[in-house]
Design an enzyme around this catalytic site. Structure first.
Site, PDB file in Angstrom:
ATOM      1  CD  GLN A 656      -3.180  -0.359   0.259  1.00 35.29           C
ATOM      2  OE1 GLN A 656      -3.922   0.528   0.661  1.00 35.29           O
ATOM      3  NE2 GLN A 656      -3.283  -0.851  -0.945  1.00 35.29           N
ATOM      4  CD  GLU A 722      -7.240   7.787   1.435  1.00 33.37           C
ATOM      5  OE1 GLU A 722      -7.775   8.536   0.610  1.00 33.37           O
ATOM      6  OE2 GLU A 722      -7.761   7.507   2.524  1.00 33.37           O
TER       7      GLU A 722
END
Length: 757
Positions: A656, A722
C-alpha cells in the site's frame, strides 16, 4: 525484520499481526479463478453500451435511433423519450451519509438536459457487446447548445468561499497571518497549480444487473456496498432488503468506485426495461466521460520566518472546482493546519462550479495536492534561509496542534525524519543547487512531509466458532487488492488464539453485516474495532458454556484470567480447546456479534475530536537525475518512512505504501487530464495518452514504518492506504529544485519546464 516480529509477539502476544502474510485471495486473483463484476454469467444475459453527449451544456432537440435499432441483435435503445423513470438523487445530508454516494445529481434519461460533454444520453441493449457498441455509434442526436463554463483557469476569478461543515471546514485562522507575513524578515509567497487527474484502476467500471420481480441482484466493483445498496433502493423505489450487492473482488478503486455513477444506474435501468439480465462494461474512454476525477487547483502558499527559521506566518489558500451537477470539495489546506508551529495561520478554500462532470475523491483527496504546494514552499523557505530542509521542519515541529492546542493522539514525525535521513544518506547531500552530478545527469535530493488524517466509521461484525475449531468472520467489507480480508483474518486468529489457516473471512456481500466504505484509510480500523469486541464476547460465551460442565478444567476460573491460545482457553497448563468445549456441550457452533451504532459512533467521534488530532505522517526522501541538455527527469532512489501506528500485515502494508508513492510520482511527472477549453471534452481519455507511471519509470522503492501503536485507535492502527501519496509530488519537485535550481510550481514537471532558457 524477523527480530521485530519476535519482539512484537513477546510484547503483545500477537502471533500473526505484524507478519508478512500472503493475501488470502492472491491465488484466486493470479490464476483467474476470481470473478469480477463483468465476469458473471446468467441465462439470457444482454449487453449494454452508452451514447455520450457531444456538447458541454444544452438540450437534446432530436433523437434518431432507427439505424441503431436495425443492427442485428439489438434488443432496445433507451433515451429520455422512452426510458422508465428513476427517482432523483437524494439531497446530500450528513444525517444520511449514504446520500454522499451520488456521483451527480442528474436523473439520467429522465431529462433532455445536457450538463457536461460526455454525459450518457442513451443506452443500447443487444445480444452481444459488439452489437451494443455498434448500435450506440449509430444513435444520432441534435442539440440546442447553451453557453458553458469549462475553462478552470478562466473561471477561477469567479470562485466563492467554500462552505464548511462538521467534517470538512472551509478554512481556519489564528492571529493575523497577512500582517505577520509583511513583517517577516524572510518570506516566500508562491502560486502553485495542479491539473485534473483521473483514476485508472486495472478493472474499469462494470455492472451486471439482474431483476427478479422487485428483487435486484447487482455485481459491481464498488468501494461502498452499503451505500450502493441504499442508493439503488431509493432510485428504483424498492425495499433495501430486496437488493443484493455482490463485490467479492474489486480491481482497484482509489476513490473512483466510492460513488454511484451513470454506468451502474443505467445498467440497472436497462435490466428493468428489458426484463433481461444486463451487463455494462465501460470502455476506458467511457470511464473518463462518466466517472469523476480529481479537481484541478490553484494554491497560494506564503510563509514568513525569523532569521533562525521560526515561522511567524503560514498562509495557504486554494481554489478548486466542482460540477454544477455535483462534486465533493477537497481538503486542500488540511495538512497546513497541523504540520507547522507558525504563530499566525490563515487557511482558506474556495470553489468554482463548471459545466463539467462532477469531481470525486481520489487517493488522499485534498492532502495529496495540498502537500505538494505546502511542502514545496517550505523547501523554498529553507533555500531562502540557507537552512537544511529537514532542520527547518524540525525547528517548526509543534508539540500540540498549532490551530487549537489539541493534543496529538500519536505523532512521531521527528523519528521518521531521523530514521529516513540515516537510511537515505542525507548527510552526503551538498546543499548547493546543481552541485551534484553523475556524468550528464544533474543529481538532486529532496524531502517532504507526508500527512493524512485518521478516520473511523461504524462497522458490524459477526464471528462464528465451529465445533471443529474453525472460525468464520462475516462482514460486508470491500476488498480492492489491499489485503483487507487477510488483515482481519490475522486479527481474528490472534484474538481467538487459533491457527490462521482455520479462519475464513466472508466479505463483499450486502447480505453480511454492514461495513463502512473502503475510503479515507478507515476500513481496517473500523472493522477491527468491532471484530475485537465480537471475539471478546465469543470467548465469554465459550467460557460460560464450559463452566456448565463439571468436567471442564475451566470451572472456577475467571474469564479475565484466561488466555486464548492453541485453539482454546488456558491459564498456564490448565484449559481445553474450543472443539472439546463445544463437542461436550453438543453445540455445533457459537456466534457473537458486535457493532457501533450511529449514535454511539457520532458521540465517540465528537468526543475524540474535542480531545485529539489523529493522523498518520511520514517523511518522503527522493533522489532524481535530470538530463542537463534535455530536461528529462528520472527518479533514481526513494525512501518513505512512516508513522502509521500498528501494522497488521507487513507485506500488504508495504504494498500500500509503495503504491501511494508510485501514484505520487505519476502526479509529479506525467499525469494530467487535458480538457478542450472550447468544448469541455476530455481529449486524452485513455492509457495511451494519459500517462501513468510504468515499471521503467519507477526505481526500487524502500519503505519503512515505525510500527508504534496509537493508543487511541483499535489495536493501535492508524491507516496506510493514503498517507504515502501525500508529500510525494513535493519530494520530487524539491529534488528537481536541488538538481537544477529551478522551482517548478505547476504540475506535472515536464521537459518544457526544465529546458535551458
Amino acid at each position: 525484520m524477523t527480530t521485530k516480529y519476535a519482539e512484537t509477539e513477546q510484547q503483545t502476544g500477537a502471533k500473526y499481526v505484524g507478519r508478512p502474510v500472503d493475501r488470502l485471495d492472491g491465488r484466486a486473483k493470479t490464476t483467474g479463478e476470481a470473478r469480477f463484476a463483468a465476469e458473471h454469467r446468467y441465462p439470457g444475459l444482454a449487453h449494454a453500451a452508452l451514447v455520450h453527449a457531444t456538447i458541454a451544456r444544452g438540450r437534446i432537440t432530436g433523437v434518431d435511433t432507427e439505424a441503431a435499432r436495425a443492427v442485428p441483435g439489438v434488443i432496445e435503445v433507451l433515451t429520455h423519450e422512452n426510458a422508465p423513470a428513476m427517482k432523483p438523487a437524494p439531497a446530500v445530508s450528513l444525517l444520511n451519509l449514504s446520500s454522499l454516494a451520488s456521483g451527480t445529481s442528474v436523473n439520467y434519461l429522465a431529462t433532455d438536459e445536457v450538463h457536461w460533454n460526455g454525459q450518457p444520453v442513451a443506452v443500447t441493449v443487444a445480444e452481444t457487446p459488439e452489437a451494443a457498441r455498434h448500435a450506440a455509434s449509430l444513435v444520432r442526436l441534435t442539440y440546442e447548445e447553451l453557453p458553458a463554463a469549462v475553462d478552470f483557469a478562466a473561471e477561477e476569478p469567479n470562485a466563492a468561499p467554500q462552505k464548511g461543515n462538521a467534517l470538512q471546514p472551509g478554512g481556519a485562522a489564528k492571529g493575523d497571518a497577512e500582517a505577520a507575513l509583511a513583517a517577516a524578515p524572510v518570506s516566500v509567497d508562491l502560486r502553485f497549480t495542479t491539473p485534473p487527474y483521473h483514476h485508472n484502476a486495472i478493472e474499469p467500471h462494470a455492472t451486471t444487473a439482474v431483476w427478479d420481480g422487485d428483487r435486484l441482484t447487482v455485481h459491481e466493483g464498488t468501494q461502498s456496498i452499503a451505500w450502493l445498496r441504499k442508493h439503488l433502493a431509493l432510485r428504483f423505489g424498492v425495499p433495501e432488503q430486496g437488493i443484493r450487492v455482490l463485490a467479492p473482488f474489486v480491481g482497484g478503486g482509489f476513490g473512483g468506485k466510492g460513488s454511484v455513477w451513470a454506468g451502474t444506474l443505467l445498467t440497472v435501468l436497462a435490466a428493468r426495461a428489458t426484463a433481461r439480465p444486463v451487463r455494462l462494461a465501460l470502455t476506458r474512454e467511457g470511464v473518463y466521460h462518466t466517472v469523476g476525477g480529481r479537481t484541478p487547483s490553484t494554491q497560494r502558499v506564503a510563509l514568513g520566518a525569523d532569521a533562525d527559521g521560526r515561522m511567524s506566518a503560514l498562509i495557504h489558500t486554494s481554489v478548486a472546482r466542482t460540477g454544477r451537477i455535483g462534486g465533493n470539495p477537497e481538503q486542500i489546506t488540511s495538512a497546513s493546519g497541523h504540520l507547522y508551529d507558525a504563530r499566525n495561520i490563515l487557511l482558506r478554500q474556495s470553489l468554482v462550479q463548471l459545466d463539467l462532470l462532477a469531481n470525486t475523491a481520489m487517493r488522499a483527496p485534498g492532502e495529496s495536492i495540498g502537500t505538494f504546494a505546502l511542502e514545496s514552499a517550505v523547501d523554498e523557505l529553507a533555500c531562502e534561509l540557507g537552512i537544511d530542509p529537514i532542520e527547518l521542519r524540525m525547528r517548526n515541529e509543534p508539540a500540540r496542534n498549532p490551530l487549537d492546542g489539541k493534543r496529538f493522539a500519536h505523532r512521531m514525525l521527528r523519528e521518521t525524519y531521523a530514521v529516513g535521513a540515516e537510511r537515505f544518506g542525507w548527510r552526503e547531500r551538498d546543499p548547493r543547487p546543481g552541485s551534484m552530478r553523475d556524468g550528464r545527469w544533474l543529481v538532486g535530493m529532496g524531502v517532504a512531509t507526508a500527512y493524512h488524517p485518521s478516520w473511523q466509521m461504524p462497522a458490524d461484525v459477526t464471528v462464528r466458532l465451529g465445533a471443529d475449531g474453525g472460525l468464520v468472520v462475516r462482514c460486508a467489507m470491500q476488498e480492492m487488492g489491499m489485503g483487507a480480508a487477510t488483515a482481519q483474518a490475522q486479527i481474528a486468529a490472534d484474538e481467538m488464539g487459533v491457527p490462521l489457516e482455520s479462519v475464513r473471512v466472508e466479505y463483499g456481500d450486502s447480505e453480511l453485516p454492514t461495513a463502512p466504505g473502503a475510503g479515507g484509510s478507515m476500513q481496517t480500523a473500523s472493522v477491527a474495532a468491532s471484530l475485537v469486541e465480537a471475539t471478546r464476547k465469543l470467548k465469554q460465551s465459550v467460557h460460560a458454556l464450559a463452566r456448565r460442565s463439571p468436567a471442564s478444567p475451566l470451572r472456577g476460573l475467571r474469564p479475565a484470567d484466561l488466555e486464548a491460545r492453541d485453539g482454546g482457553l488456558y491459564q498456564g497448563g490448565r484449559g481445553e480447546t474450543y472443539a472439546e468445549i463445544l463437542t461436550r456441550a453438543g453445540r455445533g457452533h457459537l456466534e457473537a456479534s458486535a457493532g457501533t451504532g450511529m449514535i454511539r459512533f457520532l458521540a465517540k467521534t465528537l468526543r475524540d475530536r474535542r480531545r485529539w488530532v489523529k493522523a498518520a505522517c511520514g517523511a518522503q526522501f527522493c533522489e532524481v537525475r535530470v538530463d542537463r541538455d534535455t530536461g528529462e527527469v528520472r527518479v533514481s532512489r526513494w525512501l518513505g518512512v512512516f508513522d502509521v501506528g500498528r501494522v497488521i500485515n507487513a507485506k500488504t502494508a508495504a504494498g500500500q505504501l509503495r503504491g501511494g508513492i508510485v501514484m505520487g510520482i505519476g502526479m509529479a511527472l506525467s499525469e494530467e487530464t487535458l480538457i478542450d477549453h472550447r468544448t469541455g471534452r476530455i481529449v486524452n481519455p485513455s492509457l495511451a495518452e494519459y500517462h501513468v507511471p510504468v515499471h521503467a519509470d519507477i526505481p526500487r522503492i524502500d519503505v519503512h514504518y515505525l510500527d508504534e501503536p496509537d493508543p487511541t485507535m483499535p489495536l493501535g492502527l492508524i491507516g496506510v492506504g493514503e498517507v504515502s501519496i501525500t508529500g510525494a509530488a513535493a519530494a520530487v519537485a524539491n529534488a528537481v529544485r536541488h538538481a537544477t535550481g529551478r522551482r517548478i510550481l505547476d504540475l506535472p514537471i515536464t521537459l518544457d519546464k526544465l529546458l535551458p532558457d
